[in-house]
Scaffold this active site. Sequence first.
Site, PDB file in Angstrom:
ATOM      1  N   GLU A  66       0.807  -1.219   0.000  1.00 40.28           N
ATOM      2  CA  GLU A  66       0.000   0.000   0.000  1.00 40.28           C
ATOM      3  C   GLU A  66       0.841   1.271   0.000  1.00 40.28           C
ATOM      4  OE1 GLU A  66      -0.383  -2.501   2.169  1.00 40.28           O
ATOM      5  OE2 GLU A  66      -2.282  -3.409   1.596  1.00 40.28           O
ATOM      6  N   PHE A  91      -6.243   0.095   5.780  1.00 40.79           N
ATOM      7  CA  PHE A  91      -4.873   0.095   5.254  1.00 40.79           C
ATOM      8  C   PHE A  91      -4.596   1.393   4.484  1.00 40.79           C
ATOM      9  CE2 PHE A  91      -5.819  -4.680   5.002  1.00 40.79           C
ATOM     10  CZ  PHE A  91      -5.536  -4.837   6.349  1.00 40.79           C
TER      11      PHE A  91
END
Lengths: 324, 276
Positions: A66, A91
């Site tokens: 991410e 996230f």
Amino acid sequence: MIEYTPKNIKTWARLGSCGAFGIAATEIPEEDDNVVMLTSDLLYYSGLERFKNKYPDRLYNMGIAEQNMVGVAAGMAKEGLNPFATTYATFATTRCCDQVRVNMGYMKLGIKLVGLTSGLSVGILGATHMSIEDMAIMRSIPNITILSPADCTETIKATIAAAKHKGPVYLRLTGVMGNPVVYKQDYDYQIGKAITLKEGTDISIIATGTMVYYALEASKELENKGISCKVVDMHTIKPLDKKSIKDACDGKLIVTLEEHSIIGGLGSAVAEVLAGCKKRPPQLIIGIADEYKHAGSYEYLLQKYGLTTTQIVNKINNKYSEVR
Amino acid sequence: MNHDRLLEKCKAVSHQMRKDSLKMSLRTGAVGAHLGGGLSMIEIMAVLYTAILKYDLKEPENEERDRFILSKGHGVLALYTALNQAGFIPDEDLDSFKSNETYLYGHPSMDIKKGIEFSSGSLGQGLSLGVGTALALRHKKNETSRIYVLLGDGECDEGSVWEAAASAAHYKLSNLIAIIDENELQYDGPTHEVLSMGSFSQKFESFGWDAINVDGHSLKSLYDAFTQIREKPLAVIAHTIKGKGISFMENKREWHHSRLSQKQYEVAIQELEEKK
């Protein structure tokens, strides 16, 4: 071309917010040559399979990475592309918070960060996948527009509006497949302009995300008790529609309702505005208590955190008895 | 300009950049500056801005330009002095370094008109920006511009660097060049003592990159490395000396970030002039 027909609205609701996002996303390239989609191994979950089939060279799977996804999106945004970056809300906002802060906040790069399944919707996976802090985190970073659509119709509207918006946007998607419908037909949606769904004089309920539907349901029960309720869909958390909050000061109680921690989200944002108002009613902040509860289904967790319609009605009724 | 004259010019530029870096550091007074890691990358920056990068002072956002990204954001002494030599930053602005109201912060702040492509300072993020830039240029069918990202070796402790490395190879970004300023010293001490990372060339190669090791103070080696055409992303591992050029700073942890006294400044300048 998105058509707000009853049939489509029903289909979007059935698919849930991720599916609705994917449908809207697939429409954007018709008008925007620069739009690209990024995902961190959540292509199917993001509802982007159709997008990938139609525009394979505009879909970038960055793997389960991410931080890199947000950085890559930043590089793309600076070069004039219009990148959407998708992953689980928790996230998107905590795992790569520094990338979000530096690229979207500090450099104001026009990333459209999409937080999937925010709130409690995937709570059975445990607190790692719940997202009850994302609005608080994103709200405290300067320069980021925060959108929190009420249902799948508004998810479509917000996705398309985000694509047209020049600066950085965080799109917070809540709910599950079979989301209840708030908007049954086409309507005027503008970033930063709250929508009054129902007028009322005694209490103003300002809600966001999935809780807008619950606010409407609660207001019906309160009306049955003879309490007149105004209901506002605060679909933009930042910039906040301050006027709509000031307009809500006429009643005897302001209630904020959100599927997010009671710390730092809509309740806090509204309180920050009210703090500066000369004449203001008390505020009741209804949201997720400051704790991680035992994992469970969406319905189970809504119940545990006191966010079912009956629980909401009781909380409001109790507070209203105190202050009226 | 022929090759030898170009390298002569790089040499003169790097000499001036070192002198200016010292002057800028002196002016900061007690605030101090990131001298060690600034001085280690002087030759890299001198070669890039004198002999390699395509840029356009009149049109800084020219699509055809090469992009330079300083991932090790604390290396501003070398960045600002290089941009000064290139003509982006006027001499008098260098004097404002780290003062209030200046645009020359302690870490770079995005200002494309001044040749600063991105803000940096939070480590481990520049290579991702480079990957995003490279993918965007591909999307725009720009096949000529190259993207250079300069990282510190200590910075490579950050996991996001390796996320970016994997994605660059995955997307076959042959227009991307990462330069590792391997001075083997980070804030808390020698890199192998703080966190052993092993061989950077082997690491990048295992991620699917080409990698070459060079003497990071050899203008010719750097020039030759940067002018190679590759089919894969390229990592140039530049072996350098932290505090290079000033003997009392070289390989000294204390000079990662430090203040420079008037006396030290004079000694340093004298050493540079003698070695010129």
